[in-house]
Design an enzyme around this catalytic site. Structure first.
Site, PDB file in Angstrom:
ATOM      1  N   ASP A 252      -9.515  14.336  13.634  1.00 26.55           N
ATOM      2  CA  ASP A 252     -10.311  15.621  13.635  1.00 26.55           C
ATOM      3  C   ASP A 252      -9.736  16.542  14.860  1.00 26.55           C
ATOM      4  O   ASP A 252      -9.617  17.707  14.703  1.00 26.55           O
ATOM      5  CB  ASP A 252     -11.671  15.545  13.355  1.00 26.55           C
ATOM      6  CG  ASP A 252     -12.218  14.635  14.514  1.00 26.55           C
ATOM      7  OD1 ASP A 252     -11.729  14.123  15.238  1.00 26.55           O
ATOM      8  OD2 ASP A 252     -13.409  14.822  14.460  1.00 26.55           O
TER       9      ASP A 252
ATOM     10  N   TYR B  72      -1.807  11.898  25.398  1.00 23.59           N
ATOM     11  CA  TYR B  72      -2.750  10.868  25.609  1.00 23.59           C
ATOM     12  C   TYR B  72      -2.135   9.510  25.928  1.00 23.59           C
ATOM     13  O   TYR B  72      -1.123   9.383  25.509  1.00 23.59           O
ATOM     14  CB  TYR B  72      -3.646  10.684  24.108  1.00 23.59           C
ATOM     15  CG  TYR B  72      -5.158  10.834  24.342  1.00 23.59           C
ATOM     16  CD1 TYR B  72      -5.851  11.690  24.653  1.00 23.59           C
ATOM     17  CD2 TYR B  72      -5.822   9.738  23.399  1.00 23.59           C
ATOM     18  CE1 TYR B  72      -7.238  11.663  24.867  1.00 23.59           C
ATOM     19  CE2 TYR B  72      -7.259   9.763  23.188  1.00 23.59           C
ATOM     20  CZ  TYR B  72      -7.827  10.577  23.932  1.00 23.59           C
ATOM     21  OH  TYR B  72      -9.247  10.439  23.957  1.00 23.59           O
TER      22      TYR B  72
ATOM     23  N   ILE C 278     -18.655  14.446   5.069  1.00 23.62           N
ATOM     24  CA  ILE C 278     -17.401  14.853   4.508  1.00 23.62           C
ATOM     25  C   ILE C 278     -17.265  16.188   4.015  1.00 23.62           C
ATOM     26  O   ILE C 278     -18.097  16.772   3.059  1.00 23.62           O
ATOM     27  CB  ILE C 278     -17.050  13.789   3.286  1.00 23.62           C
ATOM     28  CG1 ILE C 278     -17.011  12.367   3.683  1.00 23.62           C
ATOM     29  CG2 ILE C 278     -15.540  14.145   2.769  1.00 23.62           C
ATOM     30  CD1 ILE C 278     -16.922  11.493   2.556  1.00 23.62           C
ATOM     31  N   VAL C 279     -16.176  17.084   4.693  1.00 20.74           N
ATOM     32  CA  VAL C 279     -16.295  18.405   4.013  1.00 20.74           C
ATOM     33  C   VAL C 279     -14.707  18.544   3.167  1.00 20.74           C
ATOM     34  O   VAL C 279     -13.728  18.178   3.560  1.00 20.74           O
ATOM     35  CB  VAL C 279     -16.239  19.444   5.435  1.00 20.74           C
ATOM     36  CG1 VAL C 279     -16.198  20.837   4.815  1.00 20.74           C
ATOM     37  CG2 VAL C 279     -17.363  19.325   6.315  1.00 20.74           C
TER      38      VAL C 279
HETATM   39  C1  LIG Z   1     -14.912  11.684  18.925  1.00 23.84           C
HETATM   40  C2  LIG Z   1     -15.039  11.291  17.224  1.00 23.84           C
HETATM   41  C3  LIG Z   1     -16.158  10.101  17.195  1.00 23.84           C
HETATM   42  C4  LIG Z   1     -15.663  12.592  16.832  1.00 23.84           C
HETATM   43  O1  LIG Z   1     -16.005  12.403  15.386  1.00 23.84           O
HETATM   44  P1  LIG Z   1     -17.310  13.272  14.763  1.00 23.84           P
HETATM   45  O2  LIG Z   1     -18.079  13.918  15.571  1.00 23.84           O
HETATM   46  O3  LIG Z   1     -16.256  14.535  14.088  1.00 23.84           O
HETATM   47  O4  LIG Z   1     -17.696  12.513  13.320  1.00 23.84           O
HETATM   48  C5  LIG Z   1     -13.804  11.120  16.714  1.00 23.84           C
HETATM   49  O5  LIG Z   1     -13.030  12.115  17.045  1.00 23.84           O
HETATM   50  C6  LIG Z   1     -13.104   9.823  17.245  1.00 23.84           C
HETATM   51  O6  LIG Z   1     -13.489   8.786  16.485  1.00 23.84           O
HETATM   52  N1  LIG Z   1     -12.243   9.819  17.902  1.00 23.84           N
HETATM   53  C7  LIG Z   1     -11.620   8.532  18.393  1.00 23.84           C
HETATM   54  C8  LIG Z   1     -11.554   8.366  19.727  1.00 23.84           C
HETATM   55  C9  LIG Z   1     -10.828   9.638  20.738  1.00 23.84           C
HETATM   56  O7  LIG Z   1     -10.671  10.614  20.255  1.00 23.84           O
HETATM   57  O8  LIG Z   1     -10.325   9.294  21.688  1.00 23.84           O
HETATM   58  K   LIG Z   2     -15.831  16.884  12.643  1.00 22.39           K
END
Ligand SMILES: CC(C)(COP(=O)(O)O)[C@@H](O)C(=O)NCCC(=O)O
Ligand SMILES: [K+]
Ligand SMILES: Nc1ncnc2c1ncn2[C@@H]1O[C@H](COP(=O)(O)OP(=O)(O)O)[C@@H](O)[C@H]1O
Length: 266
Positions: A109, A100, A12-13
């Site tokens: 994120d 999407y 967590i940042v």
């Molecule tokens: C791909 C991720 C796991 C990346 O998360 P992180 O590596 O930053 O923890 C996250 O953006 C996520 O759970 N995304 C949901 C699925 C998607 O973006 O299609």
């Molecule tokens: K991240």
């Protein structure tokens, strides 16, 4: 001051902003078993340790890809700051059009990164976030989020080798400098890191071809971005605080609603 939280699967940042200026940044590990009291205590200690008065926090915004941590974290911010935090998700204006299949499925994120990158750099853009997973996201010249790819992250790839092969140790993620290596540790480091450079270069190359351009700006972020960026010239910029900046931009786009969320007001 506005406090932003970027909740990833590993860390967590926390970023403390005055306007667009980042005053403090802290990193704590993501622990879904921590209670709201434990998070409150931790945040309280971080403020104390950096000599910042907790009362100066006017509002809080959170982006998370770890749903089951949100109960504790939201409660912690209510207890500490008396504030109902803004959470990036449905109902929040990001200013970005998401192409999407199901826009709700995209990790928050990834959207937050796209918002910051499009505000700071010219499109088309490719954003690479080296976190627990490595995400690649394409943003058009007009600022439309076009989608992307998700690969296993560097650290979890290397952990998988150590966990699944009896004679392979856990290794530090540092470059051994060559690929004809003479010991197990260096051989693993080379395979993971230089192999990953290949992954990154190939996906970016393919993404540029799907975008029909050679001129996309490639922006990298995340804990392990510099390790890879220093090995390839396909990455144009490393922007360490991209996600935090995206959060403060999204906060600004939603602050009218935010002003009405202080606990005790209607
Ligand atoms: C791909 C991720 C796991 C990346 O998360 P992180 O590596 O930053 O923890 C996250 O953006 C996520 O759970 N995304 C949901 C699925 C998607 O973006 O299609
Ligand atoms: K991240
Ligand atoms: N500065 C760093 N040096 C080395 N490893 C790091 C650094 N920052 C983060 N990491 C590691 O990189 C991985 C991804 O971290 P991070 O970008 O915080 O992921 P997430 O956003 O998924 O929580 C984690 O395993 C973390 O421990």
């Amino acid at each position: 001051m506005i406090l932003v939280f970027d909740v990833g699967n590993s860390n967590i940042v926390l970023g403390l902003y005055e306007g667009r200026e980042l005053l403090n940044c802290w990193r704590i590990s993501t622990d879904k078993d921590k209670t709201s009291d434990e998070y409150s205590l931790m945040i309280h200690q971080l403020f104390h340790y950096s000599n910042v008065d907790i009362k100066k926090v006017e509002d809080v915004i959170i982006s998370s890809v770890v749903p089951n941590i949100m109960y504790s974290l939201e409660h912690a911010t209510r207890k500490l700051f008396n504030i109902d935090p803004l959470v990036v998700g449905p109902g929040i204006k990001t200013g970005i059009n998401i192409k999407y299949d199901n826009p709700k499925q995209v990790g928050a994120d990834r959207i937050v990164n796209a918002v910051a990158a499009f505000e700071k750099y010219e499109g088309p853009l490719i954003i690479v976030d080296f976190g627990t997973a490595t995400t690649f996201c394409a943003v058009s010249k007009e600022g439309v989020y076009l989608g992307g790819t998700i690969s296993p992250g560097l650290k979890i790839s290397s952990d998988a080798l150590f966990q699944r092969a009896a004679k392979l140790p856990r290794v530090e993620l540092v470059k051994p400098g060559k690929v004809i290596c003479k010991n197990t540790v260096n051989s693993m480091q080379a395979g993971i890191i230089y192999g990953y450079v290949g992954l990154v270069e190939y996906i970016i190359k393919k993404m540029k071809s799907e975008l029909n351009t050679k001129n996309a700006t490639v922006v990298a972020t995340g804990g392990l971005a510099t390790l890879i960026a220093s090995e390839t010239d396909i990455i144009n910029v490393v922007d360490k605080y991209l996600t935090l900046e995206g959060l403060i931009i999204i906060y600004e786009r939603n602050k009218e609603e935010a002003n009405r969320r202080y606990i005790g007001q209607d």
